[in-house]
Write a protein that holds these residues in place. Structure first.
Motif, PDB file in Angstrom:
ATOM      1  N   ILE A  14      68.303   1.486   2.280  1.00 21.71           N
ATOM      2  CA  ILE A  14      68.187   1.605   0.825  1.00 21.71           C
ATOM      3  C   ILE A  14      69.031   2.769   0.330  1.00 21.71           C
ATOM      4  O   ILE A  14      69.746   2.662  -0.676  1.00 21.71           O
ATOM      5  CB  ILE A  14      66.707   1.776   0.413  1.00 21.71           C
ATOM      6  N   PHE A  32      68.296   2.880  -7.611  1.00 24.61           N
ATOM      7  CA  PHE A  32      67.211   2.284  -6.825  1.00 24.61           C
ATOM      8  C   PHE A  32      66.653   1.032  -7.504  1.00 24.61           C
ATOM      9  O   PHE A  32      66.087   0.169  -6.840  1.00 24.61           O
ATOM     10  CB  PHE A  32      66.113   3.328  -6.583  1.00 24.61           C
ATOM     11  N   ALA A  76      69.024  -1.378  -6.053  1.00 22.21           N
ATOM     12  CA  ALA A  76      68.669  -1.613  -4.657  1.00 22.21           C
ATOM     13  C   ALA A  76      67.459  -2.529  -4.553  1.00 22.21           C
ATOM     14  O   ALA A  76      67.404  -3.416  -3.689  1.00 22.21           O
ATOM     15  CB  ALA A  76      68.392  -0.284  -3.958  1.00 22.21           C
ATOM     16  N   PHE A 114      67.475  -5.906  -2.274  1.00 23.84           N
ATOM     17  CA  PHE A 114      66.634  -5.910  -1.073  1.00 23.84           C
ATOM     18  C   PHE A 114      65.448  -6.864  -1.229  1.00 23.84           C
ATOM     19  O   PHE A 114      65.118  -7.613  -0.306  1.00 23.84           O
ATOM     20  CB  PHE A 114      66.146  -4.492  -0.767  1.00 23.84           C
ATOM     21  N   VAL A 151      59.814  -2.743   0.530  1.00 22.82           N
ATOM     22  CA  VAL A 151      60.956  -2.419  -0.324  1.00 22.82           C
ATOM     23  C   VAL A 151      60.486  -1.924  -1.690  1.00 22.82           C
ATOM     24  O   VAL A 151      60.989  -0.925  -2.225  1.00 22.82           O
ATOM     25  CB  VAL A 151      61.875  -3.646  -0.495  1.00 22.82           C
ATOM     26  N   CYS A 167      61.500   1.804  -2.820  1.00 19.41           N
ATOM     27  CA  CYS A 167      62.416   1.990  -3.959  1.00 19.41           C
ATOM     28  C   CYS A 167      61.735   2.769  -5.082  1.00 19.41           C
ATOM     29  O   CYS A 167      62.357   3.619  -5.723  1.00 19.41           O
ATOM     30  CB  CYS A 167      62.899   0.631  -4.473  1.00 19.41           C
TER      31      CYS A 167
END
Length: 468
Positions: A18, A294, A297, A301, A317, A321
């Motif tokens: 991440i 994030f 991300a 993800f 995840v 995050c």
């Protein structure tokens, strides 16, 4: 099309991957903000606080006018990525030429609209009387660069669809250095104040657009741009609009609420207040992009692990995050406030009243900014699970609608800048709570139930997650 820089999001550890995904995004966003801040810094140091207010107070209006088209560039990225992944190279070529035509046409339309309407828009925003003339000059010149602005954004989105993030960054870096150098020449040497800053900006935009177009014209694969093939193809337009309009519409509504806040600040008719708020807002932008990386991300993800039916990793995840977003927001936001005085002095040296007004804003927005990080991360998780309508509606009602209610109901009773700034953390808390409840009680349950009953095969061949 697997590249060496790809990340295996569905296997192995998560935290390091991440960070590996988010930190380059963060760096690119910070670099772009540094170049944009150069406009405000140069004009604040060498043209005075009225010029600083004229340039800095236009951010919300500029964002309002371009966010819809930035959303369409996101749609372009998704459409081209899907066709590249499926090997539909003929469709890629048509989408590339449709997107670049759409960018150019939209940019020309926005240029004409801005040049004609900018004075009226500023009057509707109650721009201070001693700022509005300078602001009008700045924005009229700025809008002349709108075609280049959109061509670069769409072109960069297309290149990133094949994983090429380096060349757009190089183009941005080169154009940004030119922007800074021209700022110094136009403002200091030629004493063009806001007109010089705006002219430097649009020259840099046309340079970055030209570099992107040249790069695409030299491509040998499906992303190659042939100027003779420019035109709008119905399928490409519809797909770009389908993906990009929700993101763009949400950005427009967010910007609209910020324009209302800015208009309320302008109603004090105090250029020192407006200049301080503009400087504080520029510093806040650096904190925001650290958390927004994030959010990006989380989308990628969560989306990949959800598609692979790995629900346990989806939960991991989501938490990681959110935690990263909170940590970066806490550190960056409070550090920005603690260093607020010297930072604001970069924008407005020798202006203690401007510094004071900026610190008031940063106290109410920068210090609790990590709450916005929670909201952003949860939106990323929701979108990764295939839910795009729910976070859009919740964000519009929670973060935007409640802000407008605050301005209409609370602000008239407690008519201070601090009251306006307080609307941000209050609406972040409420909206984050709504996102969390929808995620846990509705979206996550339905999404996981579909995976368990059908497996990842229920996803379409284009990688689209059905709305839940």
């Amino acid at each position: 099309m697997k590249k060496s820089h790809s990340i295996d999001m569905c296997n192995g550890s998560l935290a390091d991957k991440i960070l590996l995904f988010a930190l380059p995004l963060m760096s690119s966003s910070l670099l772009q903000l540094l170049f944009n801040a150069a406009d405000v810094v140069v004009v604040g140091r060498f043209a005075g606080k009225e010029a600083l207010a004229a340039v800095g107070s236009n951010t919300s209006l500029i964002n309002l006018t371009i966010n819809l088209f930035v959303g369409l560039s996101v749609g372009t990225n998704v459409v081209v990525s899907r066709d590249l992944g499926a090997g539909r190279y003929d469709n890629v070529g048509r989408s590339v030429h449709t997107a670049m035509t759409l960018a150019l046409a939209s940019g020309i339309g926005m240029m004409i609209f801005g040049v004609v309407m900018v004075r009226q828009l500023l009057e509707w925003m109650s721009s201070p009387t001693d700022v509005i003339d300078l602001a009008t000059v700045y924005l009229r010149i700025y809008f002349l660069g709108m075609p280049a602005n959109l061509v670069y954004n769409f072109g960069a989105a297309i290149l990133r669809a094949q994983g090429d993030t380096q060349r757009p960054l190089y183009f941005l870096t080169f154009a940004g250095v030119v922007n800074v150098l021209l700022n110094l020449v136009f403002v200091i040497a030629l004493q063009m104040d806001v007109a010089g800053v705006a002219l430097a900006t649009i020259i840099a935009q046309y340079i970055s657009a030209a570099l992107v177009v040249r790069c695409m014209m030299r491509e040998q694969g499906p992303l190659r741009l042939d100027l003779k093939r420019l035109g709008l193809e119905k399928r490409g337009v519809l797909q770009i609009l389908k993906v990009g309009l929700p993101a763009g519409f949400q950005g427009v509504v967010f910007s609209l609420s910020n324009v209302v806040i800015q208009s309320s600040l302008n109603s004090f008719d105090d250029p020192i207040l407006v200049a301080g708020s503009a400087a504080g807002a520029n510093i806040e932008s650096f904190v925001y992009v650290t958390m927004n990386s994030f959010h990006q991300a989380a989308i990628s993800f969560v989306g990949q692990n959800y598609g692979a039916a790995k629900c346990d990793r989806v939960d991991r995840v989501a938490w990681q995050c959110t935690i990263f977003s909170v940590l970066f927001g806490l550190v960056a936001g409070n550090l920005a406030y603690l260093l607020g005085a010297p930072l604001v002095n970069i924008y407005a040296p020798g202006e203690p009243d401007v510094v004071h007004q900026a610190l008031v804003r940063m106290l109410y927005i920068c210090c609790p900014y990590f709450i916005c990080g929670v909201m952003e991360a949860l939106v990323g998780v929701l979108r990764g699970l295939g839910s795009s309508v729910i976070p859009m509606v919740t964000s519009i009602v929670g973060a935007c609608g409640l802000r407008l209610v605050w301005v209409a109901v609370v602000f008239p009773v407690y008519r201070t800048p601090a009251c306006l700034y307080l609307s941000y953390p209050v609406t972040w808390i409420i909206t984050s709570l709504f996102h969390f409840l929808f995620l846990m009680l509705v979206v996550r349950r339905r999404a996981f139930a579909k995976v368990q009953s059908r497996g990842p095969a229920y996803l379409s061949t284009e990688g689209h997650h059905p709305e839940v």
